[in-house]
Design a protein around this motif. Structure first.
Motif, mmCIF file in Angstrom:
data_model
loop_
_atom_site.group_PDB
_atom_site.id
_atom_site.type_symbol
_atom_site.label_atom_id
_atom_site.label_comp_id
_atom_site.label_asym_id
_atom_site.label_seq_id
_atom_site.Cartn_x
_atom_site.Cartn_y
_atom_site.Cartn_z
ATOM 1 N N PHE A 307 -3.606 0.651 2.378
ATOM 2 C CA PHE A 307 -5.069 0.504 2.397
ATOM 3 C C PHE A 307 -5.507 -0.360 3.580
ATOM 4 N N ALA A 308 -4.747 -1.421 3.851
ATOM 5 C CA ALA A 308 -5.109 -2.323 4.947
ATOM 6 C C ALA A 308 -5.030 -1.625 6.302
ATOM 7 N N THR A 309 -4.128 -0.637 6.433
ATOM 8 C CA THR A 309 -4.013 0.106 7.695
ATOM 9 C C THR A 309 -4.934 1.315 7.763
ATOM 10 N N GLY A 310 -5.720 1.564 6.710
ATOM 11 C CA GLY A 310 -6.648 2.698 6.711
ATOM 12 C C GLY A 310 -6.041 4.008 6.240
ATOM 13 N N ASN A 311 -4.816 3.972 5.757
ATOM 14 C CA ASN A 311 -4.159 5.190 5.252
ATOM 15 C C ASN A 311 -4.449 5.305 3.753
ATOM 16 N N TYR A 312 -5.669 5.764 3.436
ATOM 17 C CA TYR A 312 -6.133 5.727 2.046
ATOM 18 C C TYR A 312 -5.423 6.760 1.175
ATOM 19 N N LEU A 313 -5.084 7.937 1.729
ATOM 20 C CA LEU A 313 -4.399 8.948 0.929
ATOM 21 C C LEU A 313 -3.013 8.461 0.496
ATOM 22 N N ALA A 314 -2.286 7.845 1.417
ATOM 23 C CA ALA A 314 -0.967 7.313 1.069
ATOM 24 C C ALA A 314 -1.091 6.194 0.032
ATOM 25 N N ALA A 315 -2.138 5.364 0.158
ATOM 26 C CA ALA A 315 -2.358 4.299 -0.827
ATOM 27 C C ALA A 315 -2.624 4.889 -2.212
ATOM 28 N N VAL A 316 -3.419 5.954 -2.272
ATOM 29 C CA VAL A 316 -3.684 6.611 -3.567
ATOM 30 C C VAL A 316 -2.385 7.125 -4.175
ATOM 31 N N ASN A 317 -1.500 7.703 -3.360
ATOM 32 C CA ASN A 317 -0.221 8.198 -3.871
ATOM 33 C C ASN A 317 0.624 7.065 -4.449
ATOM 34 N N ALA A 318 0.635 5.918 -3.781
ATOM 35 C CA ALA A 318 1.402 4.775 -4.281
ATOM 36 C C ALA A 318 0.841 4.288 -5.618
ATOM 37 N N TYR A 319 -0.503 4.186 -5.704
ATOM 38 C CA TYR A 319 -1.110 3.745 -6.967
ATOM 39 C C TYR A 319 -0.882 4.776 -8.070
ATOM 40 N N ASN A 320 -0.874 6.061 -7.727
ATOM 41 C CA ASN A 320 -0.622 7.094 -8.740
ATOM 42 C C ASN A 320 0.763 6.913 -9.369
ATOM 43 N N LEU A 321 1.778 6.669 -8.525
ATOM 44 C CA LEU A 321 3.131 6.448 -9.057
ATOM 45 C C LEU A 321 3.191 5.203 -9.922
ATOM 46 N N ALA A 322 2.515 4.144 -9.481
ATOM 47 C CA ALA A 322 2.511 2.907 -10.263
ATOM 48 C C ALA A 322 1.861 3.127 -11.626
ATOM 49 N N ILE A 323 0.773 3.913 -11.665
ATOM 50 C CA ILE A 323 0.090 4.177 -12.940
ATOM 51 C C ILE A 323 0.938 5.068 -13.833
ATOM 52 N N LEU A 324 1.723 5.993 -13.240
ATOM 53 C CA LEU A 324 2.656 6.776 -14.046
ATOM 54 C C LEU A 324 3.688 5.876 -14.719
ATOM 55 N N LEU A 325 4.127 4.853 -13.999
ATOM 56 C CA LEU A 325 5.095 3.920 -14.573
ATOM 57 C C LEU A 325 4.464 3.036 -15.641
ATOM 58 N N ASN A 326 3.239 2.568 -15.381
ATOM 59 C CA ASN A 326 2.582 1.641 -16.308
ATOM 60 C C ASN A 326 1.079 1.833 -16.187
ATOM 61 N N ASN A 327 0.469 2.386 -17.226
ATOM 62 C CA ASN A 327 -0.964 2.689 -17.196
ATOM 63 C C ASN A 327 -1.800 1.639 -17.914
ATOM 64 N N LYS A 328 -1.265 0.434 -18.058
ATOM 65 C CA LYS A 328 -1.993 -0.642 -18.732
ATOM 66 C C LYS A 328 -2.373 -1.780 -17.797
ATOM 67 N N ILE A 329 -2.102 -1.631 -16.508
ATOM 68 C CA ILE A 329 -2.400 -2.707 -15.545
ATOM 69 C C ILE A 329 -3.741 -2.400 -14.887
ATOM 70 N N PRO A 330 -4.786 -3.196 -15.119
ATOM 71 C CA PRO A 330 -6.131 -2.852 -14.617
ATOM 72 C C PRO A 330 -6.252 -2.882 -13.107
ATOM 73 N N VAL A 331 -5.484 -3.735 -12.411
ATOM 74 C CA VAL A 331 -5.638 -3.844 -10.958
ATOM 75 C C VAL A 331 -5.237 -2.557 -10.254
ATOM 76 N N LEU A 332 -4.357 -1.758 -10.858
ATOM 77 C CA LEU A 332 -3.971 -0.485 -10.243
ATOM 78 C C LEU A 332 -5.152 0.469 -10.198
ATOM 79 N N TYR A 333 -5.901 0.569 -11.317
ATOM 80 C CA TYR A 333 -7.092 1.418 -11.342
ATOM 81 C C TYR A 333 -8.166 0.866 -10.409
ATOM 82 N N LEU A 334 -8.283 -0.462 -10.353
ATOM 83 C CA LEU A 334 -9.305 -1.081 -9.508
ATOM 84 C C LEU A 334 -9.036 -0.798 -8.027
#
Length: 426
Positions: A307-334
């Motif tokens: 996200f800091a480098t402006g690669n928003y699609l890659a950042a979304v992919n990383a957050y998607n994997l994290a949410i698949l692992l654990n969907n109870k962490i609010p900062v991932l959705y934020l």
């Protein structure tokens, strides 16, 4: 008419006030701006209202190559014979009226047929041009689509390469740490062995000197002494078992007791601890990841760097994997909501912000900043969708949490002005 005149075009010239037998346009003052010129094989006409020039030629001419031009109030005819032959005269002489009328009618019919054919040919050409333009447009769209797909594929390869490089780096570091650990253990063992040898040598030296000073003692008794000392030094007694009592200091909250929200704080901490313990690694997308990559915190940090480098699609992919692992962490959705807002995926921004607000309960001082961000991102998405009333509600909710934020106040006032302006326009 000479042989040269048969090959060259026939030129008719009308001069002002001339007495030529072909002069049928009239006298001075004729308007030559836009004459109606007609060449119908053996019949040639020039119409400049109210004058008409007509000539019934001796034989047919090529009406495609023949021309009629006007320059300096003079009409120049250039006529090309259709068949090479000697003409007795330029125009037909002594023709009866019926024959002249028949020639005129045939010339008009043929001219109309030619005009219809040209119109049809133009229509066909126009359709061909439209078809070619449509094909060119489709090719451009296909080229653009392939370009976008190639960009996506290159981005995917780039992220995959970065992950592979990171994995290789982690493996090398782990291998280096393992080698260093083995070397350290080897050195420690070597030092222990050297220490034992030194102690054994000291013991043997001390026993030898004692045997020399006391000759009456036998070798058997001195040998038993050595063995007892070696036993005492080589095999120390085992440690005694015991129990250690550990007491934890109770958590102190910064608020006064009458304003304290200890129950909510404890519930929030309990929810966070439960969320950290909940893991789901059964998805097919996670089979190729190693143990470190199955850590939601590592994926979150990776998404933050993207996200800091402006690669928003890659950042979304990383957050998607994290949410698949654990969907109870609010900062991932934020954080994923922030990426969707940058990509103008406004409905997804609203969904992720709402999910983060659901997980940010109960409201406690530890999650104040996260709740403010969630309300602001959802309100911004509503405003981009021109749902200003819903956006203003979220900004007001953020202001209730952080009433001293000047930027939030200014944005809320701007939204209020937009709503008032819309109401006045309606």
């Amino acid at each position: 008419m000479s042989a040269e005149q048969e090959k060259e075009p026939i030129a008719l010239k009308r001069s002002r006030g001339g007495d030529s037998g072909l002069d049928g346009l009239g006298g001075p003052g004729v308007q030559l701006g836009s004459p109606d010129k007609k060449k119908r094989k053996s019949n040639s006409q020039v119409n400049v209202p109210p004058f008409l020039f007509e000539a019934i030629l001796y034989a047919p001419v090529d009406d495609t190559s023949s021309t009629a031009k006007i320059r300096n109030e003079t009409i120049f005819f250039t006529l090309y014979k259709k068949e090479v032959a000697m003409w007795e005269s330029l125009v037909m002489e002594n023709g009866d009226k019926e024959k002249m009328q028949r020639i005129r009618e045939n010339a008009v019919i043929k001219a109309q047929e030619k005009a219809d054919e040209e119109e049809k040919s133009k229509a066909v050409t126009k359709r061909e041009h439209k078809k070619l333009a449509l094909e060119a447009t489709m090719k451009l769209e296909e080229t653009e689509r392939k370009r976008i797909e190639n960009l996506k594929e290159e981005e995917r390869k780039k992220v995959t390469e970065e992950l592979e490089i990171w994995k290789e780096k982690q493996r090398n570091e782990e291998k280096q740490r393992r080698i260093q650990s083995e070397e350290k253990i080897h050195r420690e063992r070597k030092l222990i062995e050297e220490k034992k040898k030194s102690e054994i040598n000291k013991t043997l030296t001390a026993g030898t000197s004692q045997a020399r000073s006391i000759p009456t003692r036998g070798a058997g008794s001195s040998g038993s002494i050595f063995s007892e000392k070696l036993k005492e030094e080589s095999f120390p007694a085992p440690r005694s078992a015991g129990t250690i009592q550990i007491n934890f200091t109770s958590r102190v909250f910064p608020t006064a007791l009458r304003e304290s929200r200890v129950a909510e704080e404890e519930e929030w901490l309990h929810k966070q601890a439960e969320a950290r313990r909940e893991m789901n690694a059964n998805f097919s997308e996670l089979k190729d990841l190693n143990e470190e990559e199955k850590n939601p915190d590592w994926l979150k940090d990776k998404g933050n760097k993207m996200f800091a480098t402006g690669n928003y699609l890659a950042a979304v992919n990383a957050y998607n994997l994290a949410i698949l692992l654990n969907n109870k962490i609010p900062v991932l959705y934020l954080n994923r909501a922030a990426c969707h807002l940058k990509l103008r995926n406004l409905h997804k921004t609203i969904e992720d912000s709402s999910k983060a607000l659901e997980l940010l309960l109960p409201p406690v001082p530890d999650n104040v900043d996260a709740r403010v961000k969630a309300y602001v991102r959802r309100g911004t998405a509503f405003c981009h969708l021109e749902l200003y009333a819903e956006g203003l509600q979220d900004y007001d909710a953020a202001l209730k949490i952080d009433p001293t934020n000047k930027t939030l106040k200014q944005d809320a006032e701007k939204i209020q002005h937009i709503i008032q302006g819309t109401a006045q326009d309606s």
